[in-house]
Design a protein around this motif. Sequence first.
Motif, PDB file in Angstrom:
ATOM      1  N   GLN A   1       0.826  -1.203   0.000  1.00 25.58           N
ATOM      2  CA  GLN A   1       0.000   0.000   0.000  1.00 25.58           C
ATOM      3  C   GLN A   1       0.864   1.259   0.000  1.00 25.58           C
ATOM      4  O   GLN A   1       1.954   1.283   0.583  1.00 25.58           O
ATOM      5  CB  GLN A   1      -0.935   0.007   1.207  1.00 25.58           C
ATOM      6  CG  GLN A   1      -2.234  -0.742   0.969  1.00 25.58           C
ATOM      7  CD  GLN A   1      -3.282  -0.403   2.012  1.00 25.58           C
ATOM      8  OE1 GLN A   1      -3.042  -0.505   3.211  1.00 25.58           O
ATOM      9  NE2 GLN A   1      -4.451  -0.001   1.552  1.00 25.58           N
ATOM     10  N   LEU A   2       0.355   2.291  -0.642  1.00 27.88           N
ATOM     11  CA  LEU A   2       1.093   3.544  -0.780  1.00 27.88           C
ATOM     12  C   LEU A   2       0.783   4.483   0.377  1.00 27.88           C
ATOM     13  O   LEU A   2      -0.341   4.514   0.884  1.00 27.88           O
ATOM     14  CB  LEU A   2       0.739   4.227  -2.103  1.00 27.88           C
ATOM     15  CG  LEU A   2       0.981   3.419  -3.379  1.00 27.88           C
ATOM     16  CD1 LEU A   2       0.521   4.224  -4.591  1.00 27.88           C
ATOM     17  CD2 LEU A   2       2.445   3.024  -3.522  1.00 27.88           C
ATOM     18  N   LYS A   3       1.779   5.233   0.765  1.00 30.08           N
ATOM     19  CA  LYS A   3       1.574   6.313   1.725  1.00 30.08           C
ATOM     20  C   LYS A   3       1.339   7.640   1.000  1.00 30.08           C
ATOM     21  O   LYS A   3       0.572   8.473   1.454  1.00 30.08           O
ATOM     22  CB  LYS A   3       2.775   6.411   2.660  1.00 30.08           C
ATOM     23  CG  LYS A   3       2.957   5.180   3.535  1.00 30.08           C
ATOM     24  CD  LYS A   3       4.135   5.350   4.472  1.00 30.08           C
ATOM     25  CE  LYS A   3       4.298   4.132   5.378  1.00 30.08           C
ATOM     26  NZ  LYS A   3       5.460   4.258   6.296  1.00 30.08           N
ATOM     27  N   VAL A   4       2.058   7.838  -0.095  1.00 33.76           N
ATOM     28  CA  VAL A   4       1.797   9.001  -0.947  1.00 33.76           C
ATOM     29  C   VAL A   4       0.655   8.618  -1.883  1.00 33.76           C
ATOM     30  O   VAL A   4       0.798   7.730  -2.725  1.00 33.76           O
ATOM     31  CB  VAL A   4       3.052   9.394  -1.750  1.00 33.76           C
ATOM     32  CG1 VAL A   4       2.743  10.548  -2.698  1.00 33.76           C
ATOM     33  CG2 VAL A   4       4.191   9.763  -0.819  1.00 33.76           C
ATOM     34  N   ARG A   5      -0.481   9.290  -1.751  1.00 33.30           N
ATOM     35  CA  ARG A   5      -1.680   8.872  -2.471  1.00 33.30           C
ATOM     36  C   ARG A   5      -2.368  10.024  -3.220  1.00 33.30           C
ATOM     37  O   ARG A   5      -3.498   9.860  -3.687  1.00 33.30           O
ATOM     38  CB  ARG A   5      -2.681   8.239  -1.492  1.00 33.30           C
ATOM     39  CG  ARG A   5      -2.127   7.045  -0.740  1.00 33.30           C
ATOM     40  CD  ARG A   5      -3.019   6.650   0.429  1.00 33.30           C
ATOM     41  NE  ARG A   5      -4.293   6.095   0.005  1.00 33.30           N
ATOM     42  CZ  ARG A   5      -4.514   4.802  -0.212  1.00 33.30           C
ATOM     43  NH1 ARG A   5      -3.528   3.929  -0.052  1.00 33.30           N
ATOM     44  NH2 ARG A   5      -5.704   4.369  -0.576  1.00 33.30           N
ATOM     45  N   CYS A   6      -1.705  11.166  -3.312  1.00 29.70           N
ATOM     46  CA  CYS A   6      -2.337  12.344  -3.916  1.00 29.70           C
ATOM     47  C   CYS A   6      -1.840  12.628  -5.329  1.00 29.70           C
ATOM     48  O   CYS A   6      -2.199  13.666  -5.896  1.00 29.70           O
ATOM     49  CB  CYS A   6      -2.112  13.582  -3.051  1.00 29.70           C
ATOM     50  SG  CYS A   6      -2.865  13.488  -1.421  1.00 29.70           S
ATOM     51  N   ARG A   7      -1.024  11.759  -5.884  1.00 28.21           N
ATOM     52  CA  ARG A   7      -0.449  12.037  -7.201  1.00 28.21           C
ATOM     53  C   ARG A   7      -0.969  11.059  -8.257  1.00 28.21           C
ATOM     54  O   ARG A   7      -0.260  10.676  -9.181  1.00 28.21           O
ATOM     55  CB  ARG A   7       1.075  11.978  -7.127  1.00 28.21           C
ATOM     56  CG  ARG A   7       1.696  12.932  -6.131  1.00 28.21           C
ATOM     57  CD  ARG A   7       1.246  14.368  -6.349  1.00 28.21           C
ATOM     58  NE  ARG A   7       1.721  14.914  -7.600  1.00 28.21           N
ATOM     59  CZ  ARG A   7       2.856  15.586  -7.720  1.00 28.21           C
ATOM     60  NH1 ARG A   7       3.631  15.796  -6.676  1.00 28.21           N
ATOM     61  NH2 ARG A   7       3.212  16.059  -8.888  1.00 28.21           N
ATOM     62  N   HIS A   8      -2.240  10.675  -8.106  1.00 29.78           N
ATOM     63  CA  HIS A   8      -2.907   9.807  -9.065  1.00 29.78           C
ATOM     64  C   HIS A   8      -2.108   8.518  -9.265  1.00 29.78           C
ATOM     65  O   HIS A   8      -1.587   7.948  -8.312  1.00 29.78           O
ATOM     66  CB  HIS A   8      -3.123  10.551 -10.380  1.00 29.78           C
ATOM     67  CG  HIS A   8      -4.025  11.741 -10.234  1.00 29.78           C
ATOM     68  ND1 HIS A   8      -4.504  12.451 -11.311  1.00 29.78           N
ATOM     69  CD2 HIS A   8      -4.562  12.358  -9.142  1.00 29.78           C
ATOM     70  CE1 HIS A   8      -5.278  13.437 -10.905  1.00 29.78           C
ATOM     71  NE2 HIS A   8      -5.316  13.407  -9.588  1.00 29.78           N
ATOM     72  N   SER A   9      -2.006   8.045 -10.485  1.00 24.83           N
ATOM     73  CA  SER A   9      -1.295   6.790 -10.717  1.00 24.83           C
ATOM     74  C   SER A   9       0.203   6.937 -10.490  1.00 24.83           C
ATOM     75  O   SER A   9       0.888   5.947 -10.211  1.00 24.83           O
ATOM     76  CB  SER A   9      -1.561   6.298 -12.141  1.00 24.83           C
ATOM     77  OG  SER A   9      -1.119   7.240 -13.098  1.00 24.83           O
ATOM     78  N   MET A  10       0.727   8.154 -10.592  1.00 23.59           N
ATOM     79  CA  MET A  10       2.154   8.372 -10.379  1.00 23.59           C
ATOM     80  C   MET A  10       2.504   8.466  -8.895  1.00 23.59           C
ATOM     81  O   MET A  10       3.653   8.736  -8.555  1.00 23.59           O
ATOM     82  CB  MET A  10       2.592   9.662 -11.082  1.00 23.59           C
ATOM     83  CG  MET A  10       2.639   9.516 -12.587  1.00 23.59           C
ATOM     84  SD  MET A  10       3.881   8.330 -13.119  1.00 23.59           S
ATOM     85  CE  MET A  10       3.249   7.883 -14.735  1.00 23.59           C
ATOM     86  N   SER A  11       1.544   8.230  -8.020  1.00 25.18           N
ATOM     87  CA  SER A  11       1.851   8.207  -6.591  1.00 25.18           C
ATOM     88  C   SER A  11       2.891   7.149  -6.275  1.00 25.18           C
ATOM     89  O   SER A  11       3.672   7.291  -5.328  1.00 25.18           O
ATOM     90  CB  SER A  11       0.574   7.934  -5.791  1.00 25.18           C
ATOM     91  OG  SER A  11      -0.375   8.968  -5.954  1.00 25.18           O
ATOM     92  N   LEU A  12       2.938   6.076  -7.060  1.00 28.52           N
ATOM     93  CA  LEU A  12       3.937   5.031  -6.847  1.00 28.52           C
ATOM     94  C   LEU A  12       5.348   5.588  -6.913  1.00 28.52           C
ATOM     95  O   LEU A  12       6.207   5.240  -6.090  1.00 28.52           O
ATOM     96  CB  LEU A  12       3.760   3.933  -7.897  1.00 28.52           C
ATOM     97  CG  LEU A  12       4.937   2.966  -8.056  1.00 28.52           C
ATOM     98  CD1 LEU A  12       5.067   2.091  -6.835  1.00 28.52           C
ATOM     99  CD2 LEU A  12       4.806   2.149  -9.320  1.00 28.52           C
ATOM    100  N   VAL A  13       5.614   6.435  -7.903  1.00 34.15           N
ATOM    101  CA  VAL A  13       6.962   6.971  -8.073  1.00 34.15           C
ATOM    102  C   VAL A  13       7.361   7.802  -6.859  1.00 34.15           C
ATOM    103  O   VAL A  13       8.446   7.629  -6.296  1.00 34.15           O
ATOM    104  CB  VAL A  13       7.041   7.813  -9.362  1.00 34.15           C
ATOM    105  CG1 VAL A  13       8.430   8.428  -9.516  1.00 34.15           C
ATOM    106  CG2 VAL A  13       6.699   6.957 -10.575  1.00 34.15           C
ATOM    107  N   PHE A  14       6.492   8.685  -6.441  1.00 37.45           N
ATOM    108  CA  PHE A  14       6.819   9.551  -5.312  1.00 37.45           C
ATOM    109  C   PHE A  14       6.869   8.766  -4.002  1.00 37.45           C
ATOM    110  O   PHE A  14       7.700   9.045  -3.142  1.00 37.45           O
ATOM    111  CB  PHE A  14       5.796  10.683  -5.222  1.00 37.45           C
ATOM    112  CG  PHE A  14       5.654  11.442  -6.500  1.00 37.45           C
ATOM    113  CD1 PHE A  14       6.689  12.217  -6.970  1.00 37.45           C
ATOM    114  CD2 PHE A  14       4.497  11.358  -7.252  1.00 37.45           C
ATOM    115  CE1 PHE A  14       6.579  12.911  -8.159  1.00 37.45           C
ATOM    116  CE2 PHE A  14       4.373  12.048  -8.442  1.00 37.45           C
ATOM    117  CZ  PHE A  14       5.416  12.818  -8.896  1.00 37.45           C
ATOM    118  N   ASP A  15       6.004   7.772  -3.872  1.00 37.94           N
ATOM    119  CA  ASP A  15       6.035   6.931  -2.683  1.00 37.94           C
ATOM    120  C   ASP A  15       7.335   6.141  -2.621  1.00 37.94           C
ATOM    121  O   ASP A  15       7.923   5.983  -1.539  1.00 37.94           O
ATOM    122  CB  ASP A  15       4.839   5.985  -2.697  1.00 37.94           C
ATOM    123  CG  ASP A  15       4.773   5.119  -1.456  1.00 37.94           C
ATOM    124  OD1 ASP A  15       4.211   5.579  -0.439  1.00 37.94           O
ATOM    125  OD2 ASP A  15       5.291   3.982  -1.491  1.00 37.94           O
TER     126      ASP A  15
END
Length: 741
Positions: free
Chosen positions: A604-618
Amino acid sequence: MDGSPIVPRGGASLSPTSPTSSRHGNGGPKRKRSGAVTHESSPGSALDDDHGDQGDHDKKRQPGVKRACNECRQQKLRCDVVQEPFQSCSRCNRLKLDCKIESNFKRVGKRSKHAEMEKEIDRLRRNIARAKTQGFMADEDEDVHSPVAPSTATYTHTRNTSLMGSDEAVSSLLHLKRGGAYAVPHYSYELEGVRLTDDNVTHLFNEFFAYYHPFLPFLNPQQPPDQYNQQHPLLFWSIIAVAARRFSPLDCPSLLTNLSGPMTRFLWTTIGEVPSNYHVVKAMCLLCTWPLPTSTTTSDPTHILCGVMMKTATGIGLHRPNHIRDFSRVSVELNKEQLADRVTTWAVCNIVAQNVGTGYGQPASTLYDWTLALRPGDDPALHLSTDLEARLQIERFCDKVSKEMYSNASDPRGVAGDEHRAMLMRVYRRDYGELQASVMSQQLGPIVNLHLRAAALHMRLAGFFDSSKTPGYMDDLMGLWRAASSFLDELLEVDKVTSPRDSVRGTILLYATNYLQQVLVAAGFTLLKLMRSFFCKTIDFDRGRTLFHHSVKAIRATSVVHNDLQWRLAELMVQMWNGARLDSRNNAYNPDDDTAVQMDDSLQLKVRCRHSMSLVFDSVWRWREEYQTAGRGSLEKSANESSASSAQLDTTLMPPHPLPTSSSMLNTNGALTPTETAGLPAAAAAAPATAPATAGPNPMIGGLPYGGETNYDFFDPQHWMLDGLVDFNYGGTFVPPLEGA
């Protein structure tokens, strides 16, 4: 009354042919202004002494003032000069000017003339300096610092460009010779000192239309460069800037470096003037698709520029091409060719805007309106090419996914609820299947297929938002794995088709758009995250490791300059792999093992505000925490230990050929943030490689909990998570390898 002439006081006869009669004919005091009147140059004329009965009126007109002096006439000011006896005017006395009156004086624009001469002198001196750097030599008997040739020279400087061009003037002035022949190139295009010849422009335009245009086919390849320059210089220089990413003429070896600063200033100056030319919109489409290189996203204006592009397009009525007069002060009638061009440009604006929104993890500023609706019975001028129509349908699908999945008004982060998201996933899987069947049946080529697979990954990345208790969780993860591997397989397979100019690397990665580069990074992080979790026991680990290895190579290949954002992300992924120290034997898939996989919520992601690219920032956030916990020395030690067992992978991780060094670019390029020691901050560059992360206070790695307050601009996606954290070996050629088997 006896017919004799009337003699006024002073004895002068007022016959009909006398000067006074001609001057004051019909009893009027009209004054003749012709410069050819002889009495204007005779301040002591008797006409000024004899006033007749109009003495009081002439006193008010101050008859001693015949005309303004030269200086006051030049400035169109009132003048109180006295001609007889001559007295300088008050303005000339105050400004200490030479007060004089000349009958043949004519006003000239001296200020503009002087400014033009100074500009010409400065340009000629730059020509001299550039010629010297190219090996030309000036004759010793000539003064190279003088803007004008000596009086004894054969040629003299002239302002008449019809007699002698500017470059010919430099040639004749300096007698620059190589082997006894004049060899000064003729520059036809200039932007703040960046100068190109006709041959340079021809090669660059051929480069653009051969390699970049297929990604966004909306310009006319048959149109000559001069016509693009006439439509708008920003469009012309945007094409040059895109083509210069991989190609520089021999006489302009650092074209992209030199062009970045002037291009950035020219862009924002043009935008600041509120452009009404839709060719400026075309230029912004290109610069949003292939942005100027940057090492940090702090200086990346692409997302902002995309918004300006869409607002400019709607402001000039590009979205209503059939009613363009509603947005113009004059009546405008478009022919079919102009109408088709505007419709195509509007479609490209939406494609680019959707790519920017998806790639940056931001809401897209698209407008899929009536103009872009596909209606078979409409005017053919409103129809798009098959490639652009397919691309538009793909981006519509991406827009639908983003708005439904990540625009929940009842959630503080905008993410749809688990149950709603699971239902949407089932619907979108069916929609994507229909879209895929429609696009693939047309056989439109590899670029359209790549964007189709990128849309599938965009949809499937929502699986990282699910919890382990979500129904169908493992099926969603498997679908995500297949979407990421399918995109990478398609990209790497297509890239095997090599460029005619380069037998090592393919054409797709070299010239890929910024959006495809961002999706490539997301696919690489997807593999890394899944292979570091419980999910690795359900897949072929060796294939995943090889695919991840190739994805890192591919990301490096997309780098335009050393230490740009793509290069740094590739290095970061290598460090994350080495830090995980994955053991392929323990994580290998065993078909004979009937033990159920123990699922958890680690994906599960903690960064969740960047749409599908939240994975990269997370992923970058998690690496930052691991890096801070383990210490800089621990991670580097693990990377060095793994190098002994991965010599084979080490050679393949090296860049295919040395990228152009850009230390000067990082210091002078207007689009790149100035850095020290090849992109590392001074503190990080000065710190020893084995120093722990806690050796000194660093605000970039201070304890920043998720959701806590920070001093960073949230628009900056990765720069503030990368700067000051990585001590990569940018100065050398060794690259930490992936961990071997």
